[in-house]
Each structure stands twice: as C-alpha cells, then as structure tokens.
Design an enzyme around this catalytic site. Structure first.
Site, PDB file in Angstrom:
ATOM      1  N   THR A 159      -6.517   0.254  -7.984  1.00  0.00           N
ATOM      2  CA  THR A 159      -5.863   1.361  -7.288  1.00  0.00           C
ATOM      3  C   THR A 159      -6.214   2.713  -7.910  1.00  0.00           C
ATOM      4  O   THR A 159      -6.579   2.784  -9.093  1.00  0.00           O
ATOM      5  CB  THR A 159      -4.332   1.147  -7.369  1.00  0.00           C
ATOM      6  N   ASP A 160      -6.047   3.771  -7.138  1.00  0.00           N
ATOM      7  CA  ASP A 160      -6.242   5.125  -7.673  1.00  0.00           C
ATOM      8  C   ASP A 160      -5.120   5.519  -8.638  1.00  0.00           C
ATOM      9  O   ASP A 160      -5.247   6.483  -9.385  1.00  0.00           O
ATOM     10  CB  ASP A 160      -6.349   6.157  -6.532  1.00  0.00           C
ATOM     11  N   GLU A 161      -4.018   4.737  -8.623  1.00  0.00           N
ATOM     12  CA  GLU A 161      -2.860   5.124  -9.444  1.00  0.00           C
ATOM     13  C   GLU A 161      -3.148   5.017 -10.940  1.00  0.00           C
ATOM     14  O   GLU A 161      -2.433   5.588 -11.758  1.00  0.00           O
ATOM     15  CB  GLU A 161      -1.638   4.287  -9.070  1.00  0.00           C
TER      16      GLU A 161
ATOM     17  N   TYR B 251       3.642  -0.307 -12.710  1.00  0.00           N
ATOM     18  CA  TYR B 251       2.625  -0.881 -11.811  1.00  0.00           C
ATOM     19  C   TYR B 251       1.240  -0.354 -12.182  1.00  0.00           C
ATOM     20  O   TYR B 251       0.294  -1.117 -12.399  1.00  0.00           O
ATOM     21  CB  TYR B 251       2.947  -0.550 -10.346  1.00  0.00           C
TER      22      TYR B 251
ATOM     23  N   LYS C 296      -2.062  -2.391 -13.674  1.00  0.00           N
ATOM     24  CA  LYS C 296      -3.373  -2.423 -13.012  1.00  0.00           C
ATOM     25  C   LYS C 296      -4.447  -1.845 -13.941  1.00  0.00           C
ATOM     26  O   LYS C 296      -5.568  -2.354 -14.013  1.00  0.00           O
ATOM     27  CB  LYS C 296      -3.337  -1.645 -11.685  1.00  0.00           C
TER      28      LYS C 296
HETATM   29  N1  NAD Z   1      -1.531  -1.490  -0.824  1.00  0.00           N
HETATM   30  C1  NAD Z   1      -2.259  -0.466  -1.265  1.00  0.00           C
HETATM   31  O1  NAD Z   1      -2.138   0.653  -0.762  1.00  0.00           O
HETATM   32  C2  NAD Z   1      -3.267  -0.687  -2.359  1.00  0.00           C
HETATM   33  C3  NAD Z   1      -4.126   0.361  -2.691  1.00  0.00           C
HETATM   34  C4  NAD Z   1      -5.104   0.153  -3.687  1.00  0.00           C
HETATM   35  C5  NAD Z   1      -5.211  -1.075  -4.299  1.00  0.00           C
HETATM   36  N2  NAD Z   1      -4.345  -2.075  -3.964  1.00  0.00           N
HETATM   37  C6  NAD Z   1      -4.523  -3.380  -4.642  1.00  0.00           C
HETATM   38  O2  NAD Z   1      -4.934  -4.308  -3.651  1.00  0.00           O
HETATM   39  C7  NAD Z   1      -4.416  -5.601  -3.954  1.00  0.00           C
HETATM   40  C8  NAD Z   1      -3.648  -6.140  -2.759  1.00  0.00           C
HETATM   41  O3  NAD Z   1      -2.573  -5.243  -2.467  1.00  0.00           O
HETATM   42  P1  NAD Z   1      -1.586  -5.514  -1.233  1.00  0.00           P
HETATM   43  O4  NAD Z   1      -1.010  -4.224  -0.850  1.00  0.00           O
HETATM   44  O5  NAD Z   1      -2.266  -6.355  -0.233  1.00  0.00           O
HETATM   45  O6  NAD Z   1      -0.461  -6.381  -1.950  1.00  0.00           O
HETATM   46  P2  NAD Z   1       0.617  -7.369  -1.370  1.00  0.00           P
HETATM   47  O7  NAD Z   1       1.800  -7.221  -2.255  1.00  0.00           O
HETATM   48  O8  NAD Z   1       0.785  -7.196   0.103  1.00  0.00           O
HETATM   49  O9  NAD Z   1      -0.050  -8.816  -1.586  1.00  0.00           O
HETATM   50  C9  NAD Z   1      -0.226  -9.369  -2.861  1.00  0.00           C
HETATM   51  C10 NAD Z   1      -0.610 -10.830  -2.683  1.00  0.00           C
HETATM   52  O10 NAD Z   1      -0.789 -11.414  -3.976  1.00  0.00           O
HETATM   53  C11 NAD Z   1      -0.089 -12.674  -4.015  1.00  0.00           C
HETATM   54  N3  NAD Z   1       0.306 -12.925  -5.405  1.00  0.00           N
HETATM   55  C12 NAD Z   1       1.172 -12.184  -6.160  1.00  0.00           C
HETATM   56  N4  NAD Z   1       1.305 -12.746  -7.380  1.00  0.00           N
HETATM   57  C13 NAD Z   1       0.486 -13.824  -7.408  1.00  0.00           C
HETATM   58  C14 NAD Z   1       0.166 -14.788  -8.403  1.00  0.00           C
HETATM   59  N5  NAD Z   1       0.721 -14.754  -9.622  1.00  0.00           N
HETATM   60  N6  NAD Z   1      -0.729 -15.750  -8.105  1.00  0.00           N
HETATM   61  C15 NAD Z   1      -1.295 -15.818  -6.854  1.00  0.00           C
HETATM   62  N7  NAD Z   1      -1.021 -14.948  -5.873  1.00  0.00           N
HETATM   63  C16 NAD Z   1      -0.139 -13.952  -6.156  1.00  0.00           C
HETATM   64  C17 NAD Z   1       1.090 -12.452  -3.093  1.00  0.00           C
HETATM   65  O11 NAD Z   1       1.667 -13.697  -2.674  1.00  0.00           O
HETATM   66  C18 NAD Z   1       0.461 -11.664  -1.973  1.00  0.00           C
HETATM   67  O12 NAD Z   1      -0.151 -12.516  -1.036  1.00  0.00           O
HETATM   68  C19 NAD Z   1      -3.581  -5.448  -5.211  1.00  0.00           C
HETATM   69  O13 NAD Z   1      -4.345  -5.828  -6.313  1.00  0.00           O
HETATM   70  C20 NAD Z   1      -3.269  -3.958  -5.258  1.00  0.00           C
HETATM   71  O14 NAD Z   1      -3.063  -3.521  -6.578  1.00  0.00           O
HETATM   72  C21 NAD Z   1      -3.386  -1.918  -3.015  1.00  0.00           C
END
Ligand code: NAD
Length: 356
Positions: free
Chosen positions: A132-134, A157, A161
């Site tokens: 993430t950008d965070e 968080y 990350k």
């Molecule tokens: N949502 C955003 O805006 C955003 C932006 C940049 C990066 N990200 C990154 O992208 C990735 C996905 O984000 P998202 O928004 O889809 O998240 P989300 O919370 O919707 O989904 C996370 C998924 O990970 C699974 N999970 C969590 N803990 C687990 C574990 N211990 N073992 C196996 N599976 C596990 C959950 O069941 C879920 O399916 C993350 O790594 C997040 O940091 C998200």
C-alpha cells in the site's frame, strides 16, 4: 501461468482471480476466509476448472509448504492481509500476525519451493507482494511518493505492511528470491467489505442514516478502480523486474468529503430519496481518526514508463458503476456482514474516539 494467490476471496484478491481466469491462467487461492471475505464472492468462479481454493492460514508453515508442493506455481500473488486501518488501531494483534508473521511464513515456503526448481522454472518464478501507499507516511498539500520515498508508516496497519515489505525485500537481497513489491493507492469497486469509506457511504445513505466523515473531511486519498489494480498486478508479475518496487496509482485525488459528495450524487441519480432531498444532506462530521494521515499521492510514472500500465477506467464512471453494484447486490452485503459488523464506529484507541 499457474498462479498461487493468497487472499483471493477478499476485495482486490477476487478481482485478481477473475482477471487471471479471464486471461487463461490457473489459480490456486489460499484464503483463511476472515470476516472480510466470503465464498459467495467467487461463487461464479468456483465452477471454473482453472480455479481451486484451500481454506488455510498463511501463518501455517506446514500447510503453506504442502500448498507449494502440490500447486507447483509459476508465480505467487500475495494479497492476504488484515486491511482496515481502524481495526488496526483498536486490535493490532491480528495485523502483526497475518501481515508480518504470515508474510514471513509464505516467504519461507516460497523460498524452499523456488530453491528446489531448476532451469526455466526457477528463472521465471515470481513472488509478487501487494502493498500500500500508506507505508510512505503522510504528505502535505504538495508532492508525491516515489518508489524511493523513505518508509514512515503511521498506523499499526501501515507499519505491519511496511514490515512485510522489508521482509520481502530482504528475501530478495539475501536469498535471491525473485520478488517484486507493488505499493498501490486506495482501491474502490464491487465486493469491498462495507466498513471501508465508499461502501460505508453507500450503505449509510441507503439506510437513511448519518454518513460519518472523519474530522473536517479534508484528508486526501488517490482512488483507483479495483480492476485497474488487478491489471497492473498481472502486468508486474509478467514483466516487472525482480527486486524492484512499482507504485500503482491513478492520480485521481479526492478529499474524503468530495468522495462522499460524488457517491451521493450517483445515488441521487440511481436511487433518489423519496423526499426529494439529496443523499448528501446526511453527511455528518465525526471525531477524527487518531494519527489520521493527511494526504497520500503516488508518482506512478515508473510502471507507466517501464511496463506501459495505465488505469483504463475513469473515476466518475467507475464510481457510478460501483454504486450501482452495491444497490443491486444488497444480499451480498447483508450476508458478508452476517452479524460480524453492523456499521458501528471502529478505531477507538484506548477509549479515545477514533477514525472513519
Ligand atoms: N483496499 C485497498 O485500497 C488497498 C490498497 C493498496 C493495497 N492493498 C493491499 O491489497 C491486499 C488486499 O486488500 P483488500 O482490500 O482486498 O483486503 P480484504 O480485507 O478485502 O481481503 C483480505 C483477504 O485476505 C484473507 N486473509 C486475511 N488473513 C489471512 C490469513 N492469515 N491467511 C489467509 N488469508 C487471510 C481474507 O480472508 C481476505 O480474503 C492487502 O494486502 C492490502 O494491504 C489494499
């Protein structure tokens, strides 16, 4: 390509699964199915012969080793994580466990598997860590984060990350694991758990409840449609350079208040209020999130120049389609919330009122 995904039942992961299958890649998805995930999200894909999934925790080293042994992937797309900043303020433990220890356990399993490969299989294997950008901290009104910006994470968080990113980097530098990191801005789109800003605005407005905006609503985020992010990840895993980091962003910056207004405008159009007033009348300012970063904005010129990736969706159209999706998929929202979450305020740090 044989892809091993983690977190494929979440918001972004499920979009990536759909993209992979549409491109003819096979996918083995490892997902614990936390509160943020649902089997329903990939119900259509579940019958695709290219798709398989295992309910497992990435922290479980033994299971991860056997997943690699059986799936024999060409690439790992690691998205599993705890992802909600507000939850990380109230209950950071799961963020440390999944995001840091889980990434470590996956790196160990990937390294052991990769070390046993030979020839082209070994040369072409990729481990893509999605971040993430965070991790870069907070910007003032000017400037952009580049891939060279020093990490200064401010929330639990972001810190978890950032820690994971450092581990991935070190497994590349120390052990030679062909890893790549992407740092992406805020995503929006269908299937996002209704605790994040855009689905919260939609749900609250449709329920006729106050729409909570943290502080004065002036915090700025850069918004990317989730399918554009999925395309970027596939581009990076196929053509990115190992050991490198790529920022993934849209340049579409909005204050949180502007996001709320735009979502309400779409709702006014798609589902007008019976009393004729605007949904935006329900916008309410609430106590700010502790340590709320003011602004994130990415310089995404590296991925554009080196890999030719650019977002294809316009913000307004994608936002409108997202609002429409939530209107048409009320049952998905009700089912995934399923008593786990009722739209209450999260992010209360040690009894202090917190974030949005
Ligand atoms: N949502 C955003 O805006 C955003 C932006 C940049 C990066 N990200 C990154 O992208 C990735 C996905 O984000 P998202 O928004 O889809 O998240 P989300 O919370 O919707 O989904 C996370 C998924 O990970 C699974 N999970 C969590 N803990 C687990 C574990 N211990 N073992 C196996 N599976 C596990 C959950 O069941 C879920 O399916 C993350 O790594 C997040 O940091 C998200």
């Amino acid at each position: 390509m044989k892809v091993l995904m983690t977190g494929g039942m979440g918001f972004i992961g499920s979009a990536v699964v759909r993209r992979c299958l549409a491109d003819g890649h096979s996918v083995v998805n490892v997902d614990k199915v936390t509160y943020a995930a649902s089997e329903e999200t990939l119900a259509t894909e579940a019958i695709n012969p290219l798709y398989g999934w295992i309910q497992a925790d990435i922290c479980d080293a033994e299971i991860m080793n056997s997943v690699f042994k059986n799936a024999r992937p060409d690439a790992v797309l690691h998205l599993a994580a705890e992802t909600h900043v507000d939850r990380s303020i109230g209950e950071p433990a799961a963020f440390i466990t999944t995001n840091i220890v889980g990434t470590y356990s996956l790196l160990e399993a990937a390294h052991a598997y990769w070390a046993g490969l030979l020839g082209a299989e070994k040369d072409e294997f990729r481990f893509l860590h999605v971040s993430t950008d965070e991790v870069y901290g907070s910007l003032g009104a000017e400037g952009l984060f580049t891939e060279k910006t020093a990490y200064t994470p401010n929330s639990p968080y972001a810190a978890s990350k950032a820690s994971a990113d450092h581990l991935v980097r070190s497994w590349n530098r120390t052990y030679g694991l062909p890893a790549i990191i992407t740092n992406c801005s805020n995503n929006f789109g269908p299937f996002q758990f209704p605790e994040k800003l855009i689905p919260v605005i939609i749900m609250k407005a449709r329920n006729g409840e106050p729409i909570p905006i943290y502080g004065d609503g002036s915090n700025v985020r850069e918004w990317l449609f989730v399918d554009d992010h999925a395309e970027a990840l596939l581009q990076v895993v196929r053509n990115g350079k190992t050991g490198e980091t790529y920022n993934v962003g849209s340049s579409d910056e909005l204050t949180n208040l502007d996001v709320a207004r735009r979502v309400c405008e779409a709702l006014d159009d798609l589902e007008p209020r019976l009393d004729g007033a605007s949904h935006a009348d329900r916008i309410t300012f609430v106590d700010d999130r502790p340590g709320h970063d003011f602004r994130y904005a990415l310089d995404a010129s590296k991925i554009a120049n080196e890999l030719g990736w650019q977002p294809r969706h316009s913000l307004d159209e994608a936002l409108r389609e997202t609002v429409r999706w939530y209107i048409e998929n009320e049952t998905w929202c009700t089912n995934i919330m399923d008593g786990n979450y009722r739209g209450e305020r999260l992010g209360l740090a040690h009894g202090l009122a917190g974030g949005n």
